[in-house]
Design a protein around this motif. Structure first.
Motif, PDB file in Angstrom:
ATOM      1  N   PHE A 173       0.829  -1.207   0.000  1.00 11.68           N
ATOM      2  CA  PHE A 173       0.000   0.000   0.000  1.00 11.68           C
ATOM      3  C   PHE A 173       0.865   1.259   0.000  1.00 11.68           C
ATOM      4  N   SER A 174       1.955   1.253   0.770  1.00 13.06           N
ATOM      5  CA  SER A 174       2.815   2.437   0.834  1.00 13.06           C
ATOM      6  C   SER A 174       3.473   2.730  -0.501  1.00 13.06           C
ATOM      7  N   LEU A 175       3.700   1.688  -1.309  1.00 11.31           N
ATOM      8  CA  LEU A 175       4.255   1.894  -2.647  1.00 11.31           C
ATOM      9  C   LEU A 175       3.201   2.442  -3.609  1.00 11.31           C
ATOM     10  N   THR A 176       2.036   1.814  -3.603  1.00  7.82           N
ATOM     11  CA  THR A 176       0.999   2.226  -4.561  1.00  7.82           C
ATOM     12  C   THR A 176       0.491   3.635  -4.268  1.00  7.82           C
ATOM     13  N   ILE A 177       0.561   4.074  -3.019  1.00  2.00           N
ATOM     14  CA  ILE A 177       0.095   5.412  -2.683  1.00  2.00           C
ATOM     15  C   ILE A 177       0.985   6.474  -3.338  1.00  2.00           C
ATOM     16  N   LEU A 178       2.200   6.072  -3.727  1.00  6.72           N
ATOM     17  CA  LEU A 178       3.110   7.009  -4.394  1.00  6.72           C
ATOM     18  C   LEU A 178       2.641   7.343  -5.813  1.00  6.72           C
ATOM     19  N   ALA A 179       1.666   6.587  -6.311  1.00 10.66           N
ATOM     20  CA  ALA A 179       1.121   6.888  -7.634  1.00 10.66           C
ATOM     21  C   ALA A 179       0.168   8.079  -7.599  1.00 10.66           C
ATOM     22  N   VAL A 180      -0.292   8.440  -6.408  1.00 10.48           N
ATOM     23  CA  VAL A 180      -1.287   9.511  -6.281  1.00 10.48           C
ATOM     24  C   VAL A 180      -0.805  10.854  -6.845  1.00 10.48           C
ATOM     25  N   PRO A 181       0.439  11.299  -6.549  1.00 12.04           N
ATOM     26  CA  PRO A 181       0.872  12.591  -7.107  1.00 12.04           C
ATOM     27  C   PRO A 181       0.776  12.657  -8.628  1.00 12.04           C
ATOM     28  N   GLY A 182       1.193  11.605  -9.314  1.00 16.34           N
ATOM     29  CA  GLY A 182       1.109  11.600 -10.777  1.00 16.34           C
ATOM     30  C   GLY A 182      -0.323  11.718 -11.247  1.00 16.34           C
ATOM     31  N   PHE A 183      -1.220  10.982 -10.601  1.00 17.93           N
ATOM     32  CA  PHE A 183      -2.636  11.018 -10.955  1.00 17.93           C
ATOM     33  C   PHE A 183      -3.204  12.424 -10.742  1.00 17.93           C
ATOM     34  N   VAL A 184      -2.935  13.021  -9.584  1.00 16.07           N
ATOM     35  CA  VAL A 184      -3.481  14.337  -9.235  1.00 16.07           C
ATOM     36  C   VAL A 184      -2.913  15.426 -10.138  1.00 16.07           C
ATOM     37  N   LEU A 185      -1.619  15.361 -10.426  1.00 14.90           N
ATOM     38  CA  LEU A 185      -0.989  16.389 -11.250  1.00 14.90           C
ATOM     39  C   LEU A 185      -1.563  16.413 -12.661  1.00 14.90           C
ATOM     40  N   VAL A 186      -1.891  15.238 -13.198  1.00 15.17           N
ATOM     41  CA  VAL A 186      -2.504  15.188 -14.531  1.00 15.17           C
ATOM     42  C   VAL A 186      -3.937  15.690 -14.476  1.00 15.17           C
ATOM     43  N   LYS A 187      -4.693  15.254 -13.494  1.00 17.52           N
ATOM     44  CA  LYS A 187      -6.093  15.640 -13.386  1.00 17.52           C
ATOM     45  C   LYS A 187      -6.259  17.142 -13.138  1.00 17.52           C
ATOM     46  N   THR A 188      -5.296  17.756 -12.453  1.00 20.11           N
ATOM     47  CA  THR A 188      -5.347  19.201 -12.197  1.00 20.11           C
ATOM     48  C   THR A 188      -4.641  20.003 -13.289  1.00 20.11           C
ATOM     49  N   LYS A 189      -4.162  19.262 -14.327  1.00 18.71           N
ATOM     50  CA  LYS A 189      -3.526  19.861 -15.504  1.00 18.71           C
ATOM     51  C   LYS A 189      -2.235  20.619 -15.165  1.00 18.71           C
ATOM     52  N   LEU A 190      -1.604  20.248 -14.070  1.00 18.38           N
ATOM     53  CA  LEU A 190      -0.312  20.842 -13.737  1.00 18.38           C
ATOM     54  C   LEU A 190       0.803  20.211 -14.573  1.00 18.38           C
ATOM     55  N   ILE A 191       0.584  18.981 -15.013  1.00 20.26           N
ATOM     56  CA  ILE A 191       1.475  18.362 -15.993  1.00 20.26           C
ATOM     57  C   ILE A 191       0.605  17.728 -17.071  1.00 20.26           C
ATOM     58  N   LYS A 192       1.173  17.518 -18.242  1.00 17.81           N
ATOM     59  CA  LYS A 192       0.409  16.963 -19.355  1.00 17.81           C
ATOM     60  C   LYS A 192       0.283  15.441 -19.231  1.00 17.81           C
ATOM     61  N   GLY A 193      -0.716  14.919 -19.877  1.00 16.32           N
ATOM     62  CA  GLY A 193      -0.976  13.492 -19.826  1.00 16.32           C
ATOM     63  C   GLY A 193       0.108  12.636 -20.437  1.00 16.32           C
ATOM     64  N   ASP A 194       0.930  13.233 -21.316  1.00 22.78           N
ATOM     65  CA  ASP A 194       2.005  12.474 -21.953  1.00 22.78           C
ATOM     66  C   ASP A 194       3.327  12.605 -21.196  1.00 22.78           C
ATOM     67  N   ALA A 195       3.261  13.118 -19.966  1.00 18.56           N
ATOM     68  CA  ALA A 195       4.486  13.324 -19.187  1.00 18.56           C
ATOM     69  C   ALA A 195       5.120  12.017 -18.743  1.00 18.56           C
ATOM     70  N   ALA A 196       4.389  10.906 -18.879  1.00 20.75           N
ATOM     71  CA  ALA A 196       4.950   9.615 -18.466  1.00 20.75           C
ATOM     72  C   ALA A 196       6.197   9.250 -19.270  1.00 20.75           C
ATOM     73  N   ALA A 197       6.259   9.677 -20.533  1.00 16.19           N
ATOM     74  CA  ALA A 197       7.384   9.299 -21.400  1.00 16.19           C
ATOM     75  C   ALA A 197       8.736   9.781 -20.872  1.00 16.19           C
ATOM     76  N   PRO A 198       8.900  11.084 -20.560  1.00 15.13           N
ATOM     77  CA  PRO A 198      10.205  11.513 -20.039  1.00 15.13           C
ATOM     78  C   PRO A 198      10.540  10.922 -18.682  1.00 15.13           C
ATOM     79  N   PHE A 199       9.525  10.756 -17.824  1.00 18.80           N
ATOM     80  CA  PHE A 199       9.778  10.130 -16.531  1.00 18.80           C
ATOM     81  C   PHE A 199      10.253   8.689 -16.724  1.00 18.80           C
TER      82      PHE A 199
END
Length: 332
Positions: free
Chosen positions: A12-38
């Motif tokens: 659970f502690s690992l999967t909760i780290l996915a939340v920032p990526g999810f929130v940042l995309v949904k709030t449009k602070l980063i683009k949906g295609d930002a997964a590629a450079p990461f």
């Protein structure tokens, strides 16, 4: 002793780290295609360093060298058994891209991006962590060799796409090879080769600290990538695709059971058994999506398979551990 609750909290502690990526995309602070450079940062910098640093936690011992060969052999066997199961259960004469993707996602684990950090989270600070990371590096090396050879064929159905060069010279395997060379050549961690208090000791200590920083980035970055991808998938596609549940059943349950049976009755150390079990019981590899994109596969289904298996693994990994630990009496 590791308990069911310890495993549940670690997952659970690992999967909760996915939340920032999810929130940042949904709030449009980063683009949906930002997964590629990461993903590129993790693949070409962090993951190879993590492989290398896996050999810098404990000194060389002849038993470790033998166990590494055992781990590699069992990892190959479990993968080949699962490949055989998938080809027997899902014949694909029409080379359907979704079935190809399902096969791939059902066989290959997220052992590098999630499995390795999971071992660090669960066993960090214990005496077993040094050996576990070494054996984990071997499993990840086997995974990369197989994905870039047989895995490419599974995704495309075209043997011409298979590449021995990519299988042996991809960044993660190179990190593993270099780590092995240093491990066997020095036989002690790099920081231990200099006399304590000397200038060389100071330099090596700072250098290894920098390497550790880079290696430790795998955990948050890899999970952020998963969060970004989750934000780009509709909940309808994620939870209503029957093939996704089929893939998850094979990956999270069948492969876990195959892994348990492969090690449970062997006269090998418990540390080896746990390294193999946990890493091969991880959810579907994020490489499922990357390979589908690169080789013209069904990337949309790949994303659904990976994300749903990651979510369900919060329950399946602890439950499979309970079977492993209580059902077969394998305690660490």
């Amino acid at each position: 002793m590791i308990s069911f609750l310890d495993v549940l909290i670690a997952v659970f502690s690992l999967t909760i780290l996915a939340v920032p990526g999810f929130v940042l995309v949904k709030t449009k602070l980063i683009k949906g295609d930002a997964a590629a450079p990461f993903s590129a940062l993790v693949l070409y910098a962090c993951q190879p360093m993590l492989m290398f640093m896996g050999f810098q936690k404990t000194p060389y011992d002849s038993s470790i060298g033998l166990n590494m060969l055992i781990v590699a052999g069992i990892a190959f066997v479990v993968h080949f058994i699962m490949i055989g199961i998938m080809y027997l259960c899902f014949r694909n004469k029409d080379n359907n891209a979704k079935i190809n993707c399902l096969r791939f996602a059902s066989v290959f684990s997220n052992c590098g991006y999630m499995g390795f950090p999971f071992l660090q989270t669960l066993f960090g600070g214990t005496d077993a962590i040094g050996e576990l990371l070494i054996y984990g590096s071997v499993v990840v090396g086997v995974f990369n060799i197989l994905t870039w050879s047989i895995g490419v064929y599974m995704m495309t159905g075209d043997k011409k796409q298979m590449s021995v060069k990519k299988a042996l010279l991809n960044p993660t395997v190179l990190g593993l090879f270099f780590g092995l060379i240093v491990f066997f050549a020095l036989r002690v961690p790099i920081v231990d080769i200099a006399v304590e208090g000397t200038m060389l000791d100071t330099i090596l200590t700072k250098l290894i600290a920098s390497f550790n920083f880079l290696a430790d980035m795998v955990t948050p970055l890899a999970m952020i990538v998963i969060g970004i991808r989750l934000a780009n998938v509709s909940l309808k596609n994620l939870f209503l695709d029957k093939w996704a549940y089929v893939s998850c059943a094979f990956k999270l349950i069948v492969m876990s059971i195959v892994s348990i049976l492969a090690v449970a009755f062997l006269p090998i150390s418990t540390t080896v058994k746990y390294a193999i079990f946990f890493l091969l019981s991880m959810p579907s590899a994020t490489g499922t999506v990357l390979f589908a994109v690169q080789f013209g596969g069904d990337s949309e289904s790949g994303s659904v398979f990976v994300l749903l298996s990651t979510i369900l693994s919060i329950l399946t990994i602890p439950l499979m551990f309970l079977l492993f630990n209580q059902g077969f009496g394998i305690v660490i």
